[in-house]
Design a protein around this motif. Structure first.
Motif: not given
Length: 146
Positions: A81-83, A100-101, A94-95
């Motif tokens: 599910n993350a970009k 934002l992770n 990863l967003r």
């Protein structure tokens, strides 16, 4: 019931009991080349395909790609599910929505600046004499790590 039937029935019952006992003690072996299932879950996310710390990054045509299972994911594409926003030497960004992770690529390793080299002092000219050659011991310079 004839004795032969009794023997056949007893052997069949014993064989069934052995098979049942073996089935109870059998275990399913997992592929040792794949990460454990708990390593593929992103903390705080339901994305099953999200990478974990210690993930693999491959550079192809000068651009870094994240390895997720058998896929190569370039920057800008989705991982679960993350970009995938950015890949650096030490982190993967990863967003997921507005969050934002920043995930470390290598757990337990921190990057630091190396200390400058301390020059060694040259042996003095007074130590040399004409009668004997002077052998200087190989002593480390002060402040320099081996």
């Amino acid at each position: 019931m004839t004795p032969m039937r009794r023997i056949a029935r007893a052997l069949a019952f014993a064989a069934w009991g052995c098979l049942a006992a073996m089935a109870l003690h059998a275990q399913e072996f997992r592929d040792p080349t794949t990460p454990p299932p708990e390593a593929s879950a992103l903390p705080g996310s339901a994305a099953g395909a999200a990478p974990a710390p210690g993930m693999a990054v491959v550079v192809r045509d000068g651009k870094p790609h994240l390895v997720v299972g058998t896929r190569l994911v370039p920057v800008g594409q989705k991982v679960g599910n993350a970009k995938l926003e950015r890949i650096t030497e030490t982190e993967v960004w990863l967003r997921e929505g507005k969050q934002l992770n920043k995930l470390p690529r290598f757990s337990g390793i921190q990057r630091s600046v190396a200390k400058p080299v301390v020059p060694c002092a040259a042996p003095s000219a007074k130590a040399r004499t004409r009668s004997k050659p002077v052998v200087t011991p190989a002593a480390p310079c002060e402040g320099v790590q081996p």
